[in-house]
Design a protein around this motif. Structure first.
Motif, mmCIF file in Angstrom:
data_model
loop_
_atom_site.group_PDB
_atom_site.id
_atom_site.type_symbol
_atom_site.label_atom_id
_atom_site.label_comp_id
_atom_site.label_asym_id
_atom_site.label_seq_id
_atom_site.Cartn_x
_atom_site.Cartn_y
_atom_site.Cartn_z
ATOM 1 N N LYS A 16 9.716 13.515 4.514
ATOM 2 C CA LYS A 16 9.527 12.104 4.202
ATOM 3 C C LYS A 16 8.681 11.984 2.951
ATOM 4 O O LYS A 16 7.598 12.567 2.869
ATOM 5 C CB LYS A 16 8.827 11.375 5.362
ATOM 6 C CG LYS A 16 8.822 9.857 5.201
ATOM 7 C CD LYS A 16 10.253 9.323 5.232
ATOM 8 C CE LYS A 16 10.326 7.820 5.155
ATOM 9 N NZ LYS A 16 11.735 7.364 5.205
ATOM 10 N N VAL A 17 9.187 11.218 1.994
ATOM 11 C CA VAL A 17 8.468 10.977 0.754
ATOM 12 C C VAL A 17 7.929 9.553 0.782
ATOM 13 O O VAL A 17 8.687 8.602 1.005
ATOM 14 C CB VAL A 17 9.380 11.174 -0.471
ATOM 15 C CG1 VAL A 17 8.604 10.920 -1.762
ATOM 16 C CG2 VAL A 17 9.980 12.579 -0.466
ATOM 17 N N ILE A 18 6.631 9.424 0.574
ATOM 18 C CA ILE A 18 5.981 8.117 0.574
ATOM 19 C C ILE A 18 5.495 7.794 -0.835
ATOM 20 O O ILE A 18 4.864 8.636 -1.494
ATOM 21 C CB ILE A 18 4.782 8.090 1.542
ATOM 22 C CG1 ILE A 18 5.253 8.281 2.993
ATOM 23 C CG2 ILE A 18 3.996 6.791 1.404
ATOM 24 C CD1 ILE A 18 5.983 7.102 3.596
ATOM 25 N N GLU A 36 0.824 -1.214 0.000
ATOM 26 C CA GLU A 36 0.000 0.000 0.000
ATOM 27 C C GLU A 36 0.856 1.262 0.000
ATOM 28 O O GLU A 36 0.567 2.211 -0.734
ATOM 29 C CB GLU A 36 -0.916 -0.001 1.221
ATOM 30 C CG GLU A 36 -1.949 -1.118 1.200
ATOM 31 C CD GLU A 36 -2.802 -1.125 2.448
ATOM 32 O OE1 GLU A 36 -4.023 -0.933 2.320
ATOM 33 O OE2 GLU A 36 -2.247 -1.325 3.545
ATOM 34 N N ALA A 37 1.895 1.300 0.839
ATOM 35 C CA ALA A 37 2.721 2.506 0.966
ATOM 36 C C ALA A 37 4.151 2.106 1.291
ATOM 37 O O ALA A 37 4.387 1.192 2.093
ATOM 38 C CB ALA A 37 2.166 3.421 2.051
ATOM 39 N N THR A 38 5.104 2.810 0.678
ATOM 40 C CA THR A 38 6.527 2.537 0.897
ATOM 41 C C THR A 38 7.279 3.852 1.039
ATOM 42 O O THR A 38 7.122 4.757 0.214
ATOM 43 C CB THR A 38 7.138 1.747 -0.274
ATOM 44 O OG1 THR A 38 6.325 0.612 -0.555
ATOM 45 C CG2 THR A 38 8.557 1.282 0.059
ATOM 46 N N GLY A 39 8.090 3.967 2.086
ATOM 47 C CA GLY A 39 8.855 5.189 2.305
ATOM 48 C C GLY A 39 10.209 5.147 1.623
ATOM 49 O O GLY A 39 10.835 4.094 1.503
ATOM 50 N N ILE A 40 10.655 6.308 1.150
ATOM 51 C CA ILE A 40 12.014 6.440 0.609
ATOM 52 C C ILE A 40 12.938 6.744 1.768
ATOM 53 O O ILE A 40 12.758 7.725 2.496
ATOM 54 C CB ILE A 40 12.086 7.552 -0.452
ATOM 55 C CG1 ILE A 40 11.203 7.200 -1.650
ATOM 56 C CG2 ILE A 40 13.539 7.754 -0.903
ATOM 57 C CD1 ILE A 40 11.160 8.276 -2.723
ATOM 58 N N CYS A 41 13.920 5.898 1.940
ATOM 59 C CA CYS A 41 14.842 5.954 3.071
ATOM 60 C C CYS A 41 16.203 6.499 2.629
ATOM 61 O O CYS A 41 16.548 6.445 1.443
ATOM 62 C CB CYS A 41 14.980 4.538 3.628
ATOM 63 S SG CYS A 41 16.273 4.304 4.859
ATOM 64 N N ARG A 99 5.755 7.714 -10.329
ATOM 65 C CA ARG A 99 6.571 8.923 -10.158
ATOM 66 C C ARG A 99 7.648 8.723 -9.087
ATOM 67 O O ARG A 99 8.128 9.677 -8.477
ATOM 68 C CB ARG A 99 5.681 10.099 -9.801
ATOM 69 C CG ARG A 99 4.712 10.503 -10.916
ATOM 70 C CD ARG A 99 3.692 11.518 -10.439
ATOM 71 N NE ARG A 99 4.307 12.751 -9.970
ATOM 72 C CZ ARG A 99 3.638 13.713 -9.305
ATOM 73 N NH1 ARG A 99 2.355 13.535 -9.028
ATOM 74 N NH2 ARG A 99 4.256 14.812 -8.914
ATOM 75 N N ALA A 100 8.051 7.474 -8.893
ATOM 76 C CA ALA A 100 9.039 7.169 -7.853
ATOM 77 C C ALA A 100 10.359 7.882 -8.090
ATOM 78 O O ALA A 100 11.017 8.322 -7.148
ATOM 79 C CB ALA A 100 9.268 5.666 -7.772
ATOM 80 N N ASP A 101 10.759 8.010 -9.358
ATOM 81 C CA ASP A 101 12.023 8.693 -9.638
ATOM 82 C C ASP A 101 11.972 10.150 -9.180
ATOM 83 O O ASP A 101 12.957 10.688 -8.657
ATOM 84 C CB ASP A 101 12.379 8.592 -11.120
ATOM 85 C CG ASP A 101 11.261 9.063 -12.044
ATOM 86 O OD1 ASP A 101 10.127 9.266 -11.573
ATOM 87 O OD2 ASP A 101 11.534 9.227 -13.251
#
Length: 349
Positions: free
Chosen positions: A339-341, A34-39, A324-326
């Motif tokens: 924090k970008v999710i 459902e949701a993933t954070g950029i670490c 739009r992950a890039d």
């Protein structure tokens, strides 16, 4: 399905179509992400800084280890009630084959693989993980807040490592997700004063203040010592927690500690740091490293997030679809967002 992958041991990541995971085997579950954070780790991997050479054998590998999702399918040996549960996932997967695992000392497993590092992760619609790594989260918790569980366990462990006591004065260096979470848990531990400092970090320091921590400073154009001077007039800090990953500030961070104070290093550093050992010895100061949280910390952190979801949600300043992950990586690398999710498209609709 669309997945964000590391293809080769060089700078760069790629967003492209890959096959969906196979049906889960014994002990595994298939999760609909459902949701993933950029670490920060993801950013290091994308830039291919030192310290990630062990990933080569797993490439191409899908990134993403801070996430939340629902169990879509359970493999043999997994309780039937697992299906449909919302979970977050401990990303460190045990080998169950090394001497430590055979001895039941799982925290010291020498063959562990990280989800999103040594095996496929959650910047994709589905991910396959061991059921034993899943931690249930309340169904009412927003998925993007549940996705903060992993980094928040790191913050919890940093505060535990520091041994913060009621009344302590605490300096947090680095206003990113880890620094923000450390401030929150330092508050829980009873710290009387919490100061957060960044470097050319106006946007993230604004988020720190929105979280309820007014004592912030920016060291851009001046030294760390100069930046925190408004607070050191009352004395040096009991605890300093470094969460910036900048080796050059470690000696100065140490100098801001009172006698017998504790410096905790939570940042990941690409180069060694030089410190004055004589000063360390004469002032009885301590340096402690902190990293992965123990299993028992996860339910405690989930409970905190459940009770403080609205407040913690202020840490999230950008939500983008996987397509739009890039762009999300560019935002995170530029420190324009706290924090970008990354959300799966169907979650956004």
């Amino acid at each position: 399905m669309l997945a964000l992958q590391k293809l080769r041991p060089e700078p760069g990541i790629a967003l492209h179509d890959v096959a969906a995971p196979a049906a889960p085997g014994p002990g595994d579950v298939l999760i609909a992400v459902e949701a993933t954070g950029i670490c920060g780790t993801d950013l290091h991997i994308a830039a291919w800084t030192s310290g990630y050479a062990s990933m080569k054998s797993a490439m191409p590998v899908t990134l993403g280890h801070e996430f939340c999702g629902r169990v879509l399918q359970a493999g043999p040996g997994v309780p039937v009630e697992a299906a449909g549960q919302r979970v977050t996932v401990r990303p460190s997967v045990l080998c169950h084959d090394c001497a430590a695992c055979h001895a039941g000392d799982f925290d010291h497993c020498t063959g562990r693989k990280g989800v999103g590092i040594g095996r496929n992760g959650a910047f994709a619609a589905q991910v396959l993980v061991p059921w034993e790594n899943c931690v249930a989260v309340p169904i009412a918790m927003p998925p993007e807040v549940a996705a903060l569980t992993e980094p928040m366990t790191v913050c919890h462990e940093a505060v535990e490592t520091a041994g913060i006591r009621p009344g302590d004065r605490v300096l947090v260096i680095g206003p990113g997700t880890i620094g923000q979470g450390i401030a929150l848990f330092a508050e829980v531990a009873g710290a009387a004063e919490i100061v957060v400092v960044g470097h050319d970090d106006a946007a993230r320091l604004a988020t720190v203040r929105e979280l309820g921590f007014p004592n912030t400073a920016d060291s851009f154009g001046r030294s760390l010592t100069e930046a925190v001077a408004p607070w050191t007039g009352a004395g040096l800090f009991d605890v300093v927690i470094e969460a910036a990953g900048v080796p050059s500030i470690v000696p100065e961070a140490l100098s801001l500690l009172r006698k017998r104070g504790v410096l905790v290093i939570a940042g990941i550093h690409a180069a060694p740091a030089t410190i004055d050992l004589t000063a360390l010895v004469r002032d009885h100061k301590q340096i402690r490293g902190t990293y992965r949280a123990p299993v028992e910390a996860w339910p405690q952190v989930v409970d905190y997030l459940s009770k403080n979801a609205a407040r913690v949600g202020e840490m999230i300043t950008a939500r983008l679809p996987i397509s739009r992950a890039d762009e999300g990586f560019r935002l995170a690398a530029a420190k324009r967002d706290s924090k970008v999710i990354i959300l799966q498209d169907e979650v956004r609709s």
